[in-house]
Design a protein around this motif. Structure first.
Motif, PDB file in Angstrom:
ATOM      1  N   LYS A   1     134.784  -0.605  59.810  1.00 25.44           N
ATOM      2  CA  LYS A   1     136.096  -1.250  60.086  1.00 25.44           C
ATOM      3  C   LYS A   1     135.952  -2.459  61.095  1.00 25.44           C
ATOM      4  O   LYS A   1     136.803  -3.472  60.663  1.00 25.44           O
ATOM      5  CB  LYS A   1     137.039  -0.181  60.679  1.00 25.44           C
ATOM      6  N   HIS A   2     135.046  -2.381  61.841  1.00 23.13           N
ATOM      7  CA  HIS A   2     134.659  -3.374  62.850  1.00 23.13           C
ATOM      8  C   HIS A   2     133.490  -4.282  62.517  1.00 23.13           C
ATOM      9  O   HIS A   2     132.458  -3.579  61.923  1.00 23.13           O
ATOM     10  CB  HIS A   2     134.679  -2.756  64.284  1.00 23.13           C
ATOM     11  N   LEU A   3     133.287  -5.467  62.716  1.00 21.02           N
ATOM     12  CA  LEU A   3     132.338  -6.291  62.372  1.00 21.02           C
ATOM     13  C   LEU A   3     131.480  -6.524  63.317  1.00 21.02           C
ATOM     14  O   LEU A   3     131.665  -6.573  64.296  1.00 21.02           O
ATOM     15  CB  LEU A   3     133.081  -7.658  61.912  1.00 21.02           C
ATOM     16  N   GLY A   4     130.096  -6.489  62.960  1.00 19.47           N
ATOM     17  CA  GLY A   4     129.138  -7.145  63.941  1.00 19.47           C
ATOM     18  C   GLY A   4     128.086  -5.923  64.330  1.00 19.47           C
ATOM     19  O   GLY A   4     127.055  -6.147  64.838  1.00 19.47           O
TER      20      GLY A   4
ATOM     21  N   LYS B   1     136.435 -12.578  52.088  1.00 19.26           N
ATOM     22  CA  LYS B   1     137.110 -11.395  51.889  1.00 19.26           C
ATOM     23  C   LYS B   1     136.400 -10.172  52.162  1.00 19.26           C
ATOM     24  O   LYS B   1     135.295 -10.009  51.604  1.00 19.26           O
ATOM     25  CB  LYS B   1     137.549 -11.748  50.186  1.00 19.26           C
ATOM     26  N   ILE B   2     137.102  -9.383  53.042  1.00 19.01           N
ATOM     27  CA  ILE B   2     136.248  -8.269  53.595  1.00 19.01           C
ATOM     28  C   ILE B   2     136.752  -7.081  53.311  1.00 19.01           C
ATOM     29  O   ILE B   2     138.257  -6.773  53.592  1.00 19.01           O
ATOM     30  CB  ILE B   2     135.780  -8.425  54.875  1.00 19.01           C
ATOM     31  N   TYR B   3     136.368  -6.302  52.673  1.00 19.92           N
ATOM     32  CA  TYR B   3     136.936  -4.858  52.425  1.00 19.92           C
ATOM     33  C   TYR B   3     136.237  -3.768  53.048  1.00 19.92           C
ATOM     34  O   TYR B   3     135.067  -3.320  52.971  1.00 19.92           O
ATOM     35  CB  TYR B   3     136.483  -4.097  50.781  1.00 19.92           C
ATOM     36  N   ARG B   4     137.129  -3.214  54.016  1.00 20.04           N
ATOM     37  CA  ARG B   4     136.511  -2.684  55.142  1.00 20.04           C
ATOM     38  C   ARG B   4     136.801  -1.105  54.893  1.00 20.04           C
ATOM     39  O   ARG B   4     137.852  -0.454  54.012  1.00 20.04           O
ATOM     40  CB  ARG B   4     137.615  -2.876  56.480  1.00 20.04           C
TER      41      ARG B   4
END
Length: 551
Positions: free
Chosen positions: A64-67, A153-156
């Motif tokens: 859910k969180h990026l990085g 476009k990010i599908y989390r």
């Protein structure tokens, strides 16, 4: 009768019309030139590079969180030689600099009060306008800014179906499917996860554990008994038994009964995981360490004996980051590394991985509570620990606890070529460079065992420094052509256990993610397999993008 028949026919046509025109609106099928699987720092730089190259990209992220770790607590960056960090990776650290260059960034301390300490380099490098030490939420915001500016476009929270979620045809991945039922079709695919699930599901060969030194002619791979290159070992004789000196009483928790193998031999063991905790000693921004569910002080008896023997290094890896916080890492013979408790993680089911992660969390939270409260801990340690806690302003949706466990290694691809210690130490040349590494060959302990003399010891801790930075080959981030022709693997790349110990640094993952995407774009433009990309053209593009390829 005729009217009834016409009505039925008309109704059927209406139903068909509805199916044709409305059902596709709810379809779970998505398509782009490049599909990036993962939410790590390398996944985001890969996606940004695709967009900058004029192609379409979809990021399919289990997270859910990026990085990944870069925003998950590892704020005291393992830079190595920062001169070889270029491209989007350097842009990331430049943006961190810009953030802390603003007075409002210093909420809990003044800028001139911060020690400006990094790993062998200033944290904030004014000359280069980069900053290498940062708070987790600052890093995450930089990645979110990357995503927003490039319209990613990010599908989390989308997890690859590892049983039947990869469709292949003629040696290429056609599409991937997630557990939610979504299908993502692409021309090229990049696996930028720490685990390498897409790579494995696509049928690409990989290795888990430590290769024997004999496999690739190495010295520092395999079992490394009685080799101590950091401070993470028992310096004094400590009994591993419930009743000290009595083998019949049984072993204390987290000590293996397995006899250690021959030095230099391979095994299935992997270096320990932990959470890189962000801690705060600021009373206005501190969550005290609570007693976790199922807490058992007896699990930390080995640490009590270490203290009894005179150990005094509890706070040596409370590395300072801005605003009176730390990046707290493992240090010493019994610390946050949960040694020996992660062997099955790389190939484990999602359910089992979640269980392993929870076990690590409970162990580490229990350790912090123990250090703060147990009478077996020296008074001066307990007094100091009472000042520390989790920060209120980090990982707010998780009670201040990091959202990413430190997967120091999991699967490692066996690609077109394999990076070994010989390449990282400059003993063998590297061709087709797509980036550079420079950090020490850094492996944490892989096991805690009982020596022949009846005392406990850790094994697997290595820290060998390359004399100069080294190049990483393009052939190490692509599979063998017979296995898959449109997949690139910049994180679980092709390297031995000990070589990966150096390569596995967050700046390097950003570098390799960007380079993998540049190669994917050129493969699309030339209608080529990734193995047939013209390296000369790829090199030209990477240099244009300010990547560092040689030292």
């Amino acid at each position: 009768m005729l009217l009834k028949s016409l009505w039925k026919s008309k109704r059927l046509n209406i139903i068909l019309l509805l199916l044709v025109n409305i059902v596709p609106c709810f379809a779970q099928n998505f398509e782009a030139d490049v599909i990036v699987y993962g939410g790590t720092c390398g996944a985001i730089t890969a996606a940004v590079q695709v967009v900058k190259s004029g192609k379409t990209v979809l990021v399919v992220s289990p997270d859910k969180h990026l990085g990944g770790l870069s925003s998950g607590g590892l704020g005291f960056t393992d830079t190595g030689n920062k001169a070889v960090i270029g491209g989007l990776a350097r842009e990331f650290y430049h943006r961190v600099f810009l953030h802390y260059d603003k007075p409002e960034a210093w909420q809990w301390q003044k800028k001139d009060e911060y020690g400006n300490k990094g790993q062998g380099t200033p944290a904030m490098d004014g000359a280069d306008r980069t900053m290498w030490i940062f708070e987790p939420h600052v890093a995450e915001q930089v990645f979110e800014d990357f995503a927003k500016e490039n319209n990613l476009k990010i599908y989390r929270d989308e997890w690859l179906d590892r049983k039947k979620g990869v469709e292949k045809k003629n040696g290429k991945i056609v599409s991937i499917k997630t557990l939610s039922g979504k299908t993502f079709k692409g021309k090229m695919f990049i696996d930028a996860t720490y685990e390498g699930d897409l790579m494995a599901t696509a049928g690409v060969k990989y290795h888990v554990g430590r290769e024997a030194n004999s496999v690739y002619g190495e010295e520092w791979n395999g079992i490394q008994s009685e080799v101590f290159q950091h401070g993470h070992y028992f310096k004094k004789n400590i009994s591993p038994y419930k009743i000290e000196g009595d083998p019949k009483s049984g072993l204390l928790p987290y000590v293996s009964a397995e006899k250690i193998g021959k030095k230099g031999d391979g095994d299935h063991k992997i270096q320990a995981y932990c959470f890189r905790m962000c801690l705060s000693a600021n009373p206005d921004n501190r969550i005290p360490f609570a007693k976790p569910a199922g807490y058992d002080p007896g699990k930390y008896e080995l640490l009590a004996r270490v203290y009894k023997a005179g150990w005094t290094e509890t706070f040596d890896k409370y590395d300072p980051i801005p605003n009176k916080k730390t990046d707290t890492n493992n240090h010493g013979p019994f610390s946050t590394d949960f040694i020996g408790q992660n062997y099955d993680y790389p190939d484990a089911t999602y359910e089992r991985r979640k269980q392993i992660i929870k076990e690590h969390e409970q162990y580490q939270k229990g350790l912090m509570y123990y250090l703060s409260n147990d009478s077996h801990v020296p008074d001066e340690v307990r007094k100091e620990m009472s000042k520390w806690g989790l920060p209120k302003d980090e990982f707010k949706d998780n009670g201040g606890w990091p959202h990413q466990i430190y997967v120091r290694e999991a699967r490692r691809m066996i690609g077109q070529s394999v990076m070994t210690e010989n390449e990282t130490l400059g003993k063998k040349p590297v061709t087709q460079s797509v980036g550079m590494g420079s950090y020490s060959l850094d492996a944490h302990n892989a096991q805690r065992y009982v020596k022949a003399d009846g005392f406990v010891q850790n094994e697997g801790d290595i820290g060998v420094h390359p004399k100069t930075p080294y190049s990483i080959s393009y052939t190490a981030i692509i599979p063998k052509k017979a296995e898959c022709q449109n997949l690139l693997v910049p994180v679980c790349l092709s390297a031995t256990h000990i070589a990966y110990g150096s390569i596995r640094m967050e700046p390097v993952f950003m570098i390799l993610g960007q380079s993998a995407a540049a190669a994917a774009v050129q493969a699309i433009d030339g209608n080529l397999a990734v193995q047939d990309v013209d390296y000369g053209k790829l090199r030209e593009q990477l240099l244009k993008d300010k990547q560092k390829l040689e030292f």
